[in-house]
Scaffold this motif. Structure first.
Motif, PDB file in Angstrom:
ATOM      1  N   TYR A  63     -16.192   8.864  -3.805  1.00  0.00           N
ATOM      2  CA  TYR A  63     -15.726   7.595  -4.376  1.00  0.00           C
ATOM      3  C   TYR A  63     -15.923   6.440  -3.397  1.00  0.00           C
ATOM      4  CZ  TYR A  63     -12.594   4.439  -6.934  1.00  0.00           C
ATOM      5  OH  TYR A  63     -12.063   3.380  -7.630  1.00  0.00           O
ATOM      6  N   ASN A  64     -15.564   6.661  -2.133  1.00  0.00           N
ATOM      7  CA  ASN A  64     -15.650   5.585  -1.150  1.00  0.00           C
ATOM      8  C   ASN A  64     -16.887   5.679  -0.258  1.00  0.00           C
ATOM      9  OD1 ASN A  64     -12.186   5.918  -1.100  1.00  0.00           O
ATOM     10  ND2 ASN A  64     -13.159   4.012  -1.665  1.00  0.00           N
TER      11      ASN A  64
ATOM     12  N   ILE B   2     -17.518  -2.831  -0.703  1.00  0.00           N
ATOM     13  CA  ILE B   2     -16.385  -3.750  -0.542  1.00  0.00           C
ATOM     14  C   ILE B   2     -16.367  -4.332   0.864  1.00  0.00           C
ATOM     15  CG2 ILE B   2     -13.857  -3.880  -0.526  1.00  0.00           C
ATOM     16  CD1 ILE B   2     -15.019  -3.443  -3.294  1.00  0.00           C
ATOM     17  N   ALA B   3     -16.610  -3.483   1.881  1.00  0.00           N
ATOM     18  CA  ALA B   3     -16.513  -3.957   3.261  1.00  0.00           C
ATOM     19  C   ALA B   3     -17.540  -3.236   4.120  1.00  0.00           C
ATOM     20  CB  ALA B   3     -15.114  -3.705   3.816  1.00  0.00           C
TER      21      ALA B   3
ATOM     22  N   GLN C  79      -1.607   7.963   8.866  1.00  0.00           N
ATOM     23  CA  GLN C  79      -0.244   7.503   9.145  1.00  0.00           C
ATOM     24  C   GLN C  79       0.688   8.694   9.395  1.00  0.00           C
ATOM     25  OE1 GLN C  79       0.459   4.925   5.755  1.00  0.00           O
ATOM     26  NE2 GLN C  79      -0.267   3.147   6.859  1.00  0.00           N
TER      27      GLN C  79
ATOM     28  N   TYR D 180      -5.032  16.379  -0.271  1.00  0.00           N
ATOM     29  CA  TYR D 180      -5.604  15.124   0.194  1.00  0.00           C
ATOM     30  C   TYR D 180      -7.113  15.290   0.105  1.00  0.00           C
ATOM     31  CZ  TYR D 180      -1.100  13.905   2.301  1.00  0.00           C
ATOM     32  OH  TYR D 180       0.218  13.600   2.516  1.00  0.00           O
ATOM     33  N   PHE D 181      -7.788  14.299  -0.460  1.00  0.00           N
ATOM     34  CA  PHE D 181      -9.244  14.415  -0.613  1.00  0.00           C
ATOM     35  C   PHE D 181      -9.935  13.901   0.639  1.00  0.00           C
ATOM     36  CE2 PHE D 181      -8.891  16.034  -4.745  1.00  0.00           C
ATOM     37  CZ  PHE D 181      -7.910  15.325  -5.412  1.00  0.00           C
TER      38      PHE D 181
ATOM     39  N   HIS E 132      -7.630  -2.821   2.926  1.00  0.00           N
ATOM     40  CA  HIS E 132      -8.560  -3.341   3.927  1.00  0.00           C
ATOM     41  C   HIS E 132      -8.394  -4.841   4.054  1.00  0.00           C
ATOM     42  CE1 HIS E 132     -11.786  -2.830   6.689  1.00  0.00           C
ATOM     43  NE2 HIS E 132     -12.595  -3.630   6.065  1.00  0.00           N
TER      44      HIS E 132
ATOM     45  N   GLN F 191      -6.163   7.027   4.926  1.00  0.00           N
ATOM     46  CA  GLN F 191      -5.149   6.128   5.504  1.00  0.00           C
ATOM     47  C   GLN F 191      -3.776   6.787   5.499  1.00  0.00           C
ATOM     48  OE1 GLN F 191      -5.952   2.583   3.101  1.00  0.00           O
ATOM     49  NE2 GLN F 191      -7.011   1.663   4.810  1.00  0.00           N
ATOM     50  N   THR F 192      -3.411   7.434   4.383  1.00  0.00           N
ATOM     51  CA  THR F 192      -2.106   8.105   4.311  1.00  0.00           C
ATOM     52  C   THR F 192      -2.026   9.226   5.346  1.00  0.00           C
ATOM     53  OG1 THR F 192      -2.007   7.659   1.957  1.00  0.00           O
ATOM     54  CG2 THR F 192      -0.512   9.334   2.788  1.00  0.00           C
TER      55      THR F 192
ATOM     56  N   VAL G 245     -16.566   1.129  -3.474  1.00  0.00           N
ATOM     57  CA  VAL G 245     -15.910   1.669  -4.649  1.00  0.00           C
ATOM     58  C   VAL G 245     -17.047   2.081  -5.559  1.00  0.00           C
ATOM     59  CG1 VAL G 245     -14.501   1.148  -6.649  1.00  0.00           C
ATOM     60  CG2 VAL G 245     -13.821   0.320  -4.415  1.00  0.00           C
TER      61      VAL G 245
ATOM     62  N   ARG H  79       0.832  -1.202   0.000  1.00  0.00           N
ATOM     63  CA  ARG H  79       0.000   0.000   0.000  1.00  0.00           C
ATOM     64  C   ARG H  79       0.866   1.250   0.000  1.00  0.00           C
ATOM     65  NH1 ARG H  79      -3.197   4.253   1.658  1.00  0.00           N
ATOM     66  NH2 ARG H  79      -1.573   5.173   2.937  1.00  0.00           N
TER      67      ARG H  79
ATOM     68  N   PHE I 104     -15.260  -1.038   7.946  1.00  0.00           N
ATOM     69  CA  PHE I 104     -14.123  -0.172   7.693  1.00  0.00           C
ATOM     70  C   PHE I 104     -14.021   0.906   8.759  1.00  0.00           C
ATOM     71  CE2 PHE I 104     -10.752   1.204   5.129  1.00  0.00           C
ATOM     72  CZ  PHE I 104     -10.808   2.570   4.942  1.00  0.00           C
TER      73      PHE I 104
ATOM     74  N   ALA J  95      -4.563   2.636  -3.716  1.00  0.00           N
ATOM     75  CA  ALA J  95      -3.927   2.327  -2.426  1.00  0.00           C
ATOM     76  C   ALA J  95      -4.881   2.388  -1.228  1.00  0.00           C
ATOM     77  CB  ALA J  95      -2.702   3.224  -2.189  1.00  0.00           C
TER      78      ALA J  95
ATOM     79  N   LEU K 275     -11.785  10.301   0.494  1.00  0.00           N
ATOM     80  CA  LEU K 275     -11.110   9.206  -0.202  1.00  0.00           C
ATOM     81  C   LEU K 275     -10.354   8.343   0.802  1.00  0.00           C
ATOM     82  CD1 LEU K 275     -10.802   8.351  -3.159  1.00  0.00           C
ATOM     83  CD2 LEU K 275      -8.676   9.637  -3.235  1.00  0.00           C
ATOM     84  N   ALA K 276     -10.645   7.033   0.797  1.00  0.00           N
ATOM     85  CA  ALA K 276     -10.086   6.132   1.824  1.00  0.00           C
ATOM     86  C   ALA K 276      -8.568   6.077   1.795  1.00  0.00           C
ATOM     87  CB  ALA K 276     -10.657   4.730   1.639  1.00  0.00           C
ATOM     88  N   THR K 277      -7.988   6.080   0.584  1.00  0.00           N
ATOM     89  CA  THR K 277      -6.533   5.987   0.518  1.00  0.00           C
ATOM     90  C   THR K 277      -5.869   7.209   1.149  1.00  0.00           C
ATOM     91  OG1 THR K 277      -4.655   5.774  -0.977  1.00  0.00           O
ATOM     92  CG2 THR K 277      -6.552   6.892  -1.841  1.00  0.00           C
ATOM     93  N   ASP K 278      -6.439   8.392   0.902  1.00  0.00           N
ATOM     94  CA  ASP K 278      -5.891   9.607   1.505  1.00  0.00           C
ATOM     95  C   ASP K 278      -6.133   9.637   3.009  1.00  0.00           C
ATOM     96  OD1 ASP K 278      -6.377  11.982  -1.253  1.00  0.00           O
ATOM     97  OD2 ASP K 278      -4.808  10.513  -0.809  1.00  0.00           O
TER      98      ASP K 278
END
Lengths: 204, 204
Positions: free
Chosen positions: B6-7, B35-36, B65, B103-104, A124, B61-62, B30, A85, B39, A121, B56-59
């Protein structure tokens, strides 16, 4: 469009991918292996842009091996998933990899696990996941028939149901599928489901 | 479809009497496909500080972190946890850093500050802070959430009543939004304890 799906059973995980290599209207080959063995106990099924898929999965495979060389112990499945990821996320705003990934692995301490990683990216951890046009059929069939702690026979039965659904209902259905399994004994190819047999490639 | 949709996500935070509650839905999708249904969108930074990240899920998560990284460094240097007001400024700064490639994400921050005074705020994707005394909302269901919260909110609610109110506001709002739902995740935080509860709503 490429179909990849996977599910977690009792002490194992299965990843299934179609095996057609398509360029526009032409089907180049029907025995393309899209599920890479990352290490002895990890499988990475990938779908998406052909070049990105091949390059990116190989890159991850070599980095997973490098970690093992440097540190003497293999990465856990969760660590490998987070590493993947991270690579996708870093590349996302520069030169994105158009690859969707299902990463399955078996760890001694935690058992089997499966990770869904989107091309943008999103990560899950799931029990069942699917990508591609086949996902509409795969997810529905798995929602209906999946149970926790299935045996290998039950899981392969479900996989066959999904493949049957994709073959009968998807207009450009891929003819062949490869099934790979990972459990305490390692990651390996389990079976092919072929309706067209390609001529074997002779290694040069 | 907008990148923020999107998510799919619904987030809300409310202030009570010496306590706060923060709640999210549980869907990861998606676009039209789910998908889940488990979450995580609300993350704990420390015992008295939570952040929910919508968009946006990827952003999300980023960004999470990066924020954990910054907070851990802060803890090492200052030998104490970050105050919510400070953390909100940190999030705002991180988001504005990416002003021309953002970041979205829309964060919702909730914490107990000095003398355990509840603090909530939200911001847009480029870090414009919006402090509120009563409630803040974010996500695809935000318009419904504004209406539901405005009508259900009362100042100085005790933790139990606050939990009921925020849960009802969340569930009724996500039922009108196809991109969020599949249950709820509620944290009620008082100076002495953190209560985490899962809600079962309309599972569609």
């Amino acid at each position: 469009m490429e179909s990849v799906f996977g599910l977690v059973g009792k002490d194992f995980a299965i990843v299934v991918a179609d095996s057609s290599a398509v360029h526009s209207i032409l089907l180049h080959k029907t025995n393309e292996d899209k599920i890479m063995l990352l290490d002895s106990h990890k499988l990475m099924g990938a779908s998406g842009e052909t070049g990105d898929r091949a390059q990116f999965t190989e890159y991850i495979q070599k980095n997973v091996a490098l970690y093992q060389f440097r540190n003497g112990i293999p990465l856990t499945t969760a660590a490998a998933a987070n590493f993947t990821r991270g690579e996708l996320a870093t590349a996302l705003r520069k030169n994105p990899y158009m690859v969707n990934i299902i990463l399955a692995g078996y760890d001694k301490e935690t058992g089997p696990s499966l990770y869904f990683i989107d091309y943008i990216a999103s990560l899950h951890k799931l029990d069942k996941a699917a990508f591609g046009y086949g996902s509409y059929f795969a997810l529905s069939m798995m929602d209906r028939h999946y149970q926790r702690d299935m045996t290998v026979e039950e899981a392969v039965n479900l996989v066959d149901k999904v493949i049957m659904e994709i073959r009968s209902r998807l207009v450009v259905a891929p003819p062949n599928f490869v099934i790979k399994i990972v459990d305490k004994d390692g990651a390996r190819e389990y079976a092919w489901r072929e309706s067209i047999k390609d001529a074997p490639v002779i290694a040069s | 479809m907008s990148i923020f949709e999107y998510n799919g996500c619904a987030l809300v935070a409310m202030v009570g009497k010496n306590c706060f509650a923060i709640a999210s839905d549980r869907r990861l999708g998606v676009q039209l496909q789910t998908i889940a249904t488990d979450f995580q969108k609300i993350y704990k930074i420390h015992e008295k500080l939570f952040i929910g990240l919508s968009g946006l899920a990827t952003d999300a998560q980023t960004l999470y972190q990066r924020l954990v990284f910054r907070h851990k460094l802060y803890e090492l240097r200052e030998e104490r946890d970050m105050k919510p007001e400070t953390f909100a400024s940190l999030v705002s700064a991180l988001l504005y850093e990416k002003r021309f490639g953002p970041y979205f994400c829309q964060p919702v921050i909730a914490g107990l500050g000095d003398e355990d005074k509840p603090f909530i705020c939200t911001m847009d994707s480029i870090g414009a802070k919006e402090l509120a005394k009563d409630f803040v909302v974010a996500g695809t269901a935000s318009e419904s959430l504004y209406g539901a919260c405005e009508s259900m909110f009362k100042p100085d609610m005790e933790p139990e009543e606050l939990f009921e109110t925020i849960s009802q506001a969340l569930l009724s709002s996500v039922d009108r939004d196809c991109l969020s739902g599949w249950g709820g995740h509620v944290y009620v935080v008082t100076p002495t304890e953190v209560t985490e509860r899962i809600l079962k709503g309309r599972m569609d």
